[in-house]
Design a protein around this motif. Structure first.
Motif, PDB file in Angstrom:
ATOM      1  N   THR B  58       0.845  -1.205   0.000  1.00 50.73           N
ATOM      2  CA  THR B  58       0.000   0.000   0.000  1.00 50.73           C
ATOM      3  C   THR B  58       0.882   1.257   0.000  1.00 50.73           C
ATOM      4  N   LYS B  62       1.424   4.028  -3.226  1.00 50.37           N
ATOM      5  CA  LYS B  62       1.237   5.467  -3.054  1.00 50.37           C
ATOM      6  C   LYS B  62       2.441   6.240  -3.599  1.00 50.37           C
ATOM      7  N   LYS B  63       3.641   5.625  -3.420  1.00 47.73           N
ATOM      8  CA  LYS B  63       4.874   6.322  -3.799  1.00 47.73           C
ATOM      9  C   LYS B  63       5.177   6.242  -5.285  1.00 47.73           C
ATOM     10  N   SER B  65       4.011   4.420  -9.355  1.00 49.80           N
ATOM     11  CA  SER B  65       2.984   3.691 -10.114  1.00 49.80           C
ATOM     12  C   SER B  65       3.601   2.413 -10.677  1.00 49.80           C
TER      13      SER B  65
END
Lengths: 130, 132
Positions: B58, B62-63, B65
Motif C-alpha cells: 500500500t 502510493k509512492k 505507479s
C-alpha cells in the motif's frame, strides 16, 4: 536468430524461472522472492527504472503466489492460520514502517547484519534437523 | 507470544517492507526456538509474509505507479509453481523440509551478503533490495 525468436525464448525462460520460484515458495514457505526479484530487476533495467521499482513489482508478484500457498497449507492443517493470527498485526505494522523507511534508510549495513543472522540461524536449524 | 518473538516479528516485518528480506528469518526463528512442526512453521511464515507484504505494498503503490501489466506473466507462472510446491510440501517429511529450508535460507544469506558487499564496493549505500 531473429528478434522475435529471441524474445519468445526469453519469455519462456522467464516463465520457467517464475515457476521454479513458485515451487520454492510453495514447498518451503519462503525463498521464491530472490528469483522473482532477479526477474523483475531484468525488466526494470530494460525500462531504465531503479531497483525500488523492481522491489515493488516483486512484492506484487509474491502476493498471489504466497496467498495460494498459504491457502493450501491452511487446508491441510487448519491450525496454521490460528497460530499465525497473533503475528499478523505486528507484520502489517512492520511492513508499513519498512515500506516508509525504504527511501530514507541506507540498507547496506542492515543487509550485511541480516545476512549474518540468516546464515547463523540456518546453521542452528540445520544442526537441529540432522 | 513472548516479548522476544514479538520483537523478532516486528523486525522481520520491517525488513520485509524494506526489501531486505525478513520473511525467512521469522520462519527460522520459529523453527529454532519452538517445537512447531516444520509444515506449520512454513504456513505461519506464509501468512506472516502476506500480511507484511500487503501492508508495505500500500505504501509502495502510493509512492510509485507500478506497471501491473508487466508483472502479470511472472505472477501467473509463479502462482502455478506455488500451487505445485505447496502440494509437494504436504507430502514431504518434516525433517527433510526443515533441512531444505535451512539450506535455502543459508544460500539466501550468502547471496544477500555477497550483493551487499559488492554494492558497498561500488559505492552504493542503498543497495538493491531483496525479498523472500
Amino acid at each position: 536468430m531473429n528478434d522475435t525468436v529471441k524474445k519468445e525464448k526469453k519469455l519462456v525462460m522467464k516463465g520457467l524461472a517464475a515457476i521454479c520460484a513458485g515451487v520454492l515458495n510453495g514447498a518451503l514457505g519462503t525463498g521464491g522472492g530472490i528469483i522473482i526479484l532477479a526477474l523483475c530487476t531484468l525488466d526494470t533495467r530494460e525500462e531504465g527504472l531503479d531497483g525500488k521499482e523492481a522491489f515493488a513489482r516483486t512484492v506484487l508478484c509474491m502476493i498471489p503466489m504466497t496467498l495460494i500457498s498459504a491457502f493450501i497449507y491452511t487446508a491441510s492443517n487448519d491450525g496454521v492460520l490460528l497460530s499465525a493470527m497473533p503475528y499478523l498485526p505486528v507484520a502489517a505494522i512492520g511492513g508499513i514502517l519498512g515500506g516508509m523507511l525504504l527511501d530514507r534508510v541506507k540498507t547496506g549495513f542492515v543487509r550485511v547484519l541480516f545476512s549474518v543472522l540468516l546464515i547463523a540461524a540456518s546453521a542452528v536449524s540445520m544442526v537441529r534437523a540432522l | 507470544m513472548s516479548g522476544l518473538t514479538f520483537a523478532v516479528a516486528a523486525l522481520a516485518a520491517a525488513l520485509t517492507g524494506m526489501g531486505v528480506g525478513g520473511g525467512g528469518i521469522f520462519g527460522l526463528w520459529l523453527s529454532v526456538t519452538t517445537n512447531t512442526l516444520q509444515q506449520s512453521v512454513q504456513g505461519i511464515n506464509l501468512w506472516f509474509y502476506l500480511s507484511a507484504a500487503s501492508a508495505s505494498l500500500t505504501v509502495h503503490l502510493k509512492k510509485r505507479s507500478i506497471n501491473i501489466e508487466k508483472t502479470m506473466y511472472i505472477a501467473f507462472c509463479g502462482t502455478a509453481g506455488s500451487l505445485a510446491g505447496a502440494l509437494l510440501a504436504s507430502y514431504t517429511e518434516g525433517k527433510a523440509l526443515r533441512l531444505c529450508y535451512a539450506l535455502i535460507m543459508a544460500a539466501a544469506g550468502c547471496i544477500t551478503l555477497y550483493r551487499a558487499v559488492k554494492s558497498k564496493k561500488h559505492g552504493g549505500g542503498k543497495g538493491r533490495p531483496r525479498t523472500d
